[in-house]
Design a protein around this motif. Structure first.
Motif, PDB file in Angstrom:
ATOM      1  N   PRO A 189       0.778  -1.039  -0.065  1.00  0.00           N
ATOM      2  CA  PRO A 189       0.090  -0.069  -0.074  1.00  0.00           C
ATOM      3  C   PRO A 189       0.828   1.143   0.039  1.00  0.00           C
ATOM      4  O   PRO A 189       1.909   1.387   0.539  1.00  0.00           O
ATOM      5  N   PRO A 190       0.295   2.237  -0.676  1.00  0.00           N
ATOM      6  CA  PRO A 190       1.189   3.612  -0.517  1.00  0.00           C
ATOM      7  C   PRO A 190       1.463   4.017   0.629  1.00  0.00           C
ATOM      8  O   PRO A 190       0.265   4.204   1.409  1.00  0.00           O
ATOM      9  N   VAL A 191       2.190   4.649   1.208  1.00  0.00           N
ATOM     10  CA  VAL A 191       2.534   5.441   2.339  1.00  0.00           C
ATOM     11  C   VAL A 191       1.295   6.759   2.441  1.00  0.00           C
ATOM     12  O   VAL A 191       1.292   7.483   1.374  1.00  0.00           O
ATOM     13  N   ARG A 192       0.861   7.176   3.646  1.00  0.00           N
ATOM     14  CA  ARG A 192      -0.091   8.185   3.748  1.00  0.00           C
ATOM     15  C   ARG A 192       0.840   9.368   3.913  1.00  0.00           C
ATOM     16  O   ARG A 192       1.730   9.347   4.627  1.00  0.00           O
ATOM     17  N   VAL A 193       0.490  10.345   3.215  1.00  0.00           N
ATOM     18  CA  VAL A 193       1.273  11.502   3.039  1.00  0.00           C
ATOM     19  C   VAL A 193       0.553  12.660   3.633  1.00  0.00           C
ATOM     20  O   VAL A 193       1.101  13.796   4.213  1.00  0.00           O
ATOM     21  N   GLU A 194      -0.749  12.747   3.662  1.00  0.00           N
ATOM     22  CA  GLU A 194      -1.592  13.843   4.081  1.00  0.00           C
ATOM     23  C   GLU A 194      -1.229  14.158   5.466  1.00  0.00           C
ATOM     24  O   GLU A 194      -1.225  13.325   6.331  1.00  0.00           O
TER      25      GLU A 194
END
Length: 225
Positions: free
Chosen positions: A118-123
């Protein structure tokens, strides 16, 4: 003084980035060369590591000359180098053909490198975008614009080496730019390293495997815009 290799450059960058260590950082590498540099920062900060899949758009028959860049996402971001496009007399159809080809390569790399990861959360986090060096800045500019869309609390660009004027130009795209060396004259990124061997795909995968998926990641393998 040249860097011994990308690992040493990453360790030196980690020391220069200390002020952001406590700001919930996420480390985002431009593959392939940026990955071993970024891994040292992620390890030093105990931070998640992810990739920004971006490709240079090279001039036909002169692919090392960047006429722009394109970055992965639901709506891929394209940066154009209008001076190069005009000077090389690139027709719109030729530009689009190169862009389409590089988007195919981005998709190949996404599946190969990341699979179902899964992509890392950046927000809301401090996003630190890392490459092993910058020449024209087109590729990094596209990456920064893509990450800005993901609403980080702070956007930092970190690189061991780049031309001074490019660092100044990129300061408009990031909240902070950390560059260890700005040689004058600037010849090439590789000139700043004693060991600048190509980073292979398998090394990218092995490096990512050292960093477990981020607990705050979105539970989807689809690329984020």
């Amino acid at each position: 003084m040249p860097f011994l290799n990308r690992v040493e450059a990453g360790r030196r960058l980690a020391r220069a980035l200390t002020e952001w260590r406590g700001e919930d950082p996420v480390i985002l590498a431009l593959p392939r060369g940026g990955v071993p540099v970024a891994a040292e920062i992620a390890a030093a900060f105990a931070a998640p590591l992810d990739l920004v899949l971006v490709r240079k758009l090279g001039v036909p028959r002169q692919p090392e000359l960047a006429m722009g860049a394109v970055v992965d996402g639901a709506e891929p971001i394209t940066v154009r180098n209008e001076d190069v496009i005009a000077g090389a007399q690139i027709a719109p159809a030729d530009f689009e053909a190169v862009r389409a080809r590089e988007l195919v390569e981005i998709e190949r790399r996404r599946r190969f490198y990341l699979g179902s990861r899964p992509p890392v959360r950046v927000e809301g986090r401090c996003a630190i975008v890392v490459d092993d060096g910058i020449a024209t800045g087109a590729t990094v500019r596209a990456a920064l614009r893509a990450i800005r869309r993901r609403a980080p609390a702070r956007l930092v660009l970190a690189t061991p080496v780049a031309p001074r004027d490019v660092v100044a130009d990129l300061s408009d795209e990031a909240d902070a730019v950390v560059c260890l060396e700005t040689p004058e004259p600037f010849w090439a990124v590789g000139a700043a390293y004693l060991d600048f061997d190509q980073v292979e795909d398998e090394a990218v995968i092995a490096t990512l495997a050292r960093f477990p998926p981020d607990e705050g990641s979105a539970r989807s393998s689809a690329p984020q815009p």
